[in-house]
Design an enzyme around this catalytic site. Structure first.
Site, PDB file in Angstrom:
ATOM      1  N   PHE A 124     -28.992 -44.313 -84.434  1.00  0.00           N
ATOM      2  CA  PHE A 124     -28.217 -45.413 -83.853  1.00  0.00           C
ATOM      3  C   PHE A 124     -27.220 -44.830 -82.840  1.00  0.00           C
ATOM      4  O   PHE A 124     -26.872 -43.651 -82.908  1.00  0.00           O
ATOM      5  CB  PHE A 124     -27.495 -46.199 -84.957  1.00  0.00           C
ATOM      6  CG  PHE A 124     -26.740 -47.372 -84.400  1.00  0.00           C
ATOM      7  CD1 PHE A 124     -27.414 -48.409 -83.788  1.00  0.00           C
ATOM      8  CD2 PHE A 124     -25.363 -47.420 -84.450  1.00  0.00           C
ATOM      9  CE1 PHE A 124     -26.718 -49.481 -83.227  1.00  0.00           C
ATOM     10  CE2 PHE A 124     -24.663 -48.486 -83.905  1.00  0.00           C
ATOM     11  CZ  PHE A 124     -25.345 -49.511 -83.292  1.00  0.00           C
ATOM     12  N   ASP A 125     -26.731 -45.666 -81.927  1.00  0.00           N
ATOM     13  CA  ASP A 125     -25.914 -45.129 -80.822  1.00  0.00           C
ATOM     14  C   ASP A 125     -24.614 -44.465 -81.287  1.00  0.00           C
ATOM     15  O   ASP A 125     -24.221 -43.438 -80.748  1.00  0.00           O
ATOM     16  CB  ASP A 125     -25.646 -46.195 -79.746  1.00  0.00           C
ATOM     17  CG  ASP A 125     -24.941 -47.418 -80.263  1.00  0.00           C
ATOM     18  OD1 ASP A 125     -25.057 -47.700 -81.468  1.00  0.00           O
ATOM     19  OD2 ASP A 125     -24.284 -48.121 -79.481  1.00  0.00           O
ATOM     20  N   ASP A 215     -28.981 -43.176 -93.012  1.00  0.00           N
ATOM     21  CA  ASP A 215     -28.084 -44.144 -92.395  1.00  0.00           C
ATOM     22  C   ASP A 215     -28.558 -45.486 -92.941  1.00  0.00           C
ATOM     23  O   ASP A 215     -29.607 -45.994 -92.555  1.00  0.00           O
ATOM     24  CB  ASP A 215     -28.206 -44.051 -90.870  1.00  0.00           C
ATOM     25  CG  ASP A 215     -27.392 -45.119 -90.159  1.00  0.00           C
ATOM     26  OD1 ASP A 215     -26.920 -46.066 -90.829  1.00  0.00           O
ATOM     27  OD2 ASP A 215     -27.244 -45.027 -88.940  1.00  0.00           O
ATOM     28  N   ALA A 217     -27.331 -48.730 -93.253  1.00  0.00           N
ATOM     29  CA  ALA A 217     -26.758 -50.036 -92.924  1.00  0.00           C
ATOM     30  C   ALA A 217     -27.638 -51.195 -93.406  1.00  0.00           C
ATOM     31  O   ALA A 217     -27.147 -52.180 -93.943  1.00  0.00           O
ATOM     32  CB  ALA A 217     -26.532 -50.131 -91.417  1.00  0.00           C
ATOM     33  N   LYS A 258     -23.403 -54.825 -92.599  1.00  0.00           N
ATOM     34  CA  LYS A 258     -24.765 -55.369 -92.513  1.00  0.00           C
ATOM     35  C   LYS A 258     -25.199 -55.832 -93.901  1.00  0.00           C
ATOM     36  O   LYS A 258     -24.843 -56.913 -94.333  1.00  0.00           O
ATOM     37  CB  LYS A 258     -25.724 -54.309 -91.951  1.00  0.00           C
ATOM     38  CG  LYS A 258     -25.611 -54.123 -90.447  1.00  0.00           C
ATOM     39  CD  LYS A 258     -24.524 -53.179 -90.076  1.00  0.00           C
ATOM     40  CE  LYS A 258     -24.555 -52.801 -88.618  1.00  0.00           C
ATOM     41  NZ  LYS A 258     -23.414 -51.933 -88.285  1.00  0.00           N
TER      42      LYS A 258
HETATM   43  N1  F0G Z   1     -25.921 -47.217 -88.202  1.00  0.00           N
HETATM   44  C1  F0G Z   1     -26.676 -48.269 -87.833  1.00  0.00           C
HETATM   45  C2  F0G Z   1     -28.148 -48.248 -88.083  1.00  0.00           C
HETATM   46  C3  F0G Z   1     -26.073 -49.358 -87.207  1.00  0.00           C
HETATM   47  O1  F0G Z   1     -26.838 -50.376 -86.818  1.00  0.00           O
HETATM   48  C4  F0G Z   1     -24.676 -49.340 -86.988  1.00  0.00           C
HETATM   49  C5  F0G Z   1     -24.019 -50.445 -86.333  1.00  0.00           C
HETATM   50  C6  F0G Z   1     -23.938 -48.233 -87.408  1.00  0.00           C
HETATM   51  C7  F0G Z   1     -24.592 -47.189 -88.019  1.00  0.00           C
HETATM   52  C8  F0G Z   1     -22.447 -48.151 -87.210  1.00  0.00           C
HETATM   53  O2  F0G Z   1     -21.804 -48.975 -88.075  1.00  0.00           O
HETATM   54  O3  F0G Z   1     -20.664 -50.681 -86.634  1.00  0.00           O
HETATM   55  O4  F0G Z   1     -19.992 -50.317 -89.002  1.00  0.00           O
HETATM   56  O5  F0G Z   1     -19.463 -48.640 -87.299  1.00  0.00           O
HETATM   57  N2  F0G Z   1     -24.624 -51.350 -85.730  1.00  0.00           N
HETATM   58  C9  F0G Z   1     -24.075 -52.528 -85.131  1.00  0.00           C
HETATM   59  C10 F0G Z   1     -25.181 -53.269 -84.455  1.00  0.00           C
HETATM   60  C11 F0G Z   1     -22.878 -52.314 -84.292  1.00  0.00           C
HETATM   61  O6  F0G Z   1     -24.867 -54.233 -83.725  1.00  0.00           O
HETATM   62  O7  F0G Z   1     -26.347 -52.970 -84.657  1.00  0.00           O
HETATM   63  P1  F0G Z   1     -20.400 -49.694 -87.722  1.00  0.00           P
END
Ligand code: F0G
Length: 458
Positions: A124-125, A215, A217, A258
């Site tokens: 993820f970014d 990871d 989420a 999530k």
């Molecule tokens: N890992 C994944 C797979 C995610 O999708 C996200 C966040 C994070 C880590 C980071 O978590 O936002 O609580 O700091 N994804 C959101 C999205 C922002 O829109 O998919 P975070």
């Protein structure tokens, strides 16, 4: 008559949302510099920017808030969450953090140094950001099938074991602090990872002595897909599958926003006490004392409750059916979307939606702008803006997939809203040949640029 499918909850509180005119939306998006993050939420009718922290908490979660223990140390809420995490995931040690990227920050501070590499499926970014920020590199070893949106494959989040082993052979052990597997894999379209693949990754990692972290989420959605698509798991309860999944990892980072259905929160789960202790120091520095780490007691209570609700079969079925309900309407109309549909979102293949636009003109972002103008629906670009520049060469990175993500918040919208979204996308699709010009960057930040970038029409 066969009884039809229906949501596994009823609605107790509502929030008004506002329609707008096309003229208003054209003005607002220009004022927002064509960056959907810059819009005010009142300007958006249906907000599919993210499924993160945007879910509706249940009555039981709201009730749990009232019994939160706000003690600085030794809070009962900390222990309640500890019990829930151990019960659901099996990890005996945990650190609370304020959200997922904070968990990454704390964990990576304890594990990653300059020059390291972190293989996995598509990171993820923020994960990639935290790796690169430390002068290390994230290496994407996702299976090739994931990058062909029309190709059917039940587990497009899987790690390609040959690609992974190539990395494990190429770099010395001391340079690979961990393997990170994202479940479900957001960047490849909310696609699940199979248990079979998790086991194989863990086996390979063990051979090379490298720890595996998930990871997590969207771990519960991943478990649902395993139940539906991996024959041996058809009759297993979701929570049993979840335990089997996490048995393939040495630890986890969690964005609780999530699948734990809270508006804010995160944590790190550990099996290894020594690593937990090492990371605790960073938690205290960045997040707060280890008994709350960026969360209030009430938030930890709601999160503990959310972990149970998020792993209920009926809830997951409702959720994933709604995502597929939207996906099916788009696909039936011939709109190119990542298929099979992901767990939390529908990902429109923008390169195939707008084949005439050159990649330098931010194709998925252009589509996102058009969709907002069409119906006041806000999606998010998962493409060139998000992929950012190469940290070494500073050149734009052009990812294989250029997607517009429509992420569905949990327990928030009805299927009437999905019908509205589908009609908006279809209207843009019908006029796609008139969209001949994209966007250019006026201003961007050196890292994670997509949040604040300013753009103009070409
Ligand atoms: N890992 C994944 C797979 C995610 O999708 C996200 C966040 C994070 C880590 C980071 O978590 O936002 O609580 O700091 N994804 C959101 C999205 C922002 O829109 O998919 P975070």
């Amino acid at each position: 008559m066969k009884l039809p499918f229906a949501e596994s909850y009823k609605i107790k509180a509502v929030e008004q949302i506002h329609r707008s005119t096309r003229e208003e939306r054209i003005r607002w998006i220009e004022e927002a510099k064509y960056n959907l993050f810059n819009l005010r939420s009142e300007q958006v009718f249906i907000d599919l920017l993210t499924d993160s922290g945007t879910g509706a908490m249940s009555d039981k979660q709201w009730a749990a808030l009232m019994t939160g223990d706000e003690s600085y140390a030794g809070s009962s809420s900390y222990y309640k969450l500890k019990d829930a995490i151990e019960d659901i995931t099996g990890f005996p040690y945990y650190l609370p953090t304020h959200q997922g990227r904070a968990a990454e920050n704390v964990l990576f501070s304890a594990m990653i140094k300059k020059g390291d590499v972190v293989p996995g499926n598509s990171h993820f970014d923020t994960t990639k950001g935290h790796i690169e920020f430390r002068g290390a590199h994230a290496i994407d070893c996702t299976i090739d099938e994931a990058f062909h949106t029309e190709l059917e494959h039940p587990f497009k989040g899987n790690v390609d074991l040959d690609k992974l082993e190539t990395v494990l052979k190429k770099y010395p052990k001391g340079q690979i602090p961990l393997i990170m597997v994202t479940i479900t894999c957001n960047s490849s379209g909310g696609q699940p990872v199979s248990i079979e693949n998790m086991r194989a990754v863990k086996k390979l990692a063990d051979q090379y002595g490298i720890p595996v972290f998930f990871d997590s989420a969207r771990f519960a959605e991943n478990a649902y897909f395993i139940k539906m698509r991996e024959p041996a798991y058809k009759h297993k309860p979701i929570r049993e599958i979840v335990r089997e999944m996490f048995a393939c990892a040495d630890g986890m980072t969690m964005s609780s926003k999530k699948d734990a259905i809270v508006n804010m929160g995160g944590f790190i789960g550990f099996r290894d006490k020594a690593l937990y202790e090492k990371a605790s120091t960073f938690n205290i520095m960045f997040e707060g004392f280890i008994n709350y780490g960026g969360m209030s007691g009430r938030d930890m209570n709601a999160l503990a409750q959310g972990l149970y609700e998020g792993t209920e079969f009926d809830y997951l079925e409702t959720r994933i059916a709604q995502v597929a309900y939207l996906g099916k309407q788009l696909r039936d109309y011939g709109i190119p979307v990542q298929y099979p549909f992901g767990g939390h979102a529908i990902f429109i293949d923008a390169k195939r939606f707008l084949p005439g636009l050159p990649k330098e003109q931010f194709v998925a972002q252009t589509l996102g702008v058009e969709l907002f103008i069409e119906g006041g629906v806000r999606g998010v670009e998962i493409g060139t803006l998000l992929a950012d520049r190469d940290p070494d060469t500073r050149e734009n990175r052009y990812p294989q997939l250029e997607l517009l993500r429509l992420a569905i918040p949990r327990r928030v919208y009805t299927n009437n809203h999905m019908d509205y979204v589908a009609a908006s996308v279809i209207n843009v699709f019908d006029r796609r040949n008139k969209i001949t010009k994209g966007l250019k960057i006026l201003k961007e930040a050196p890292i994670l640029r997509h949040f604040t970038v300013e753009l103009a029409r070409i």
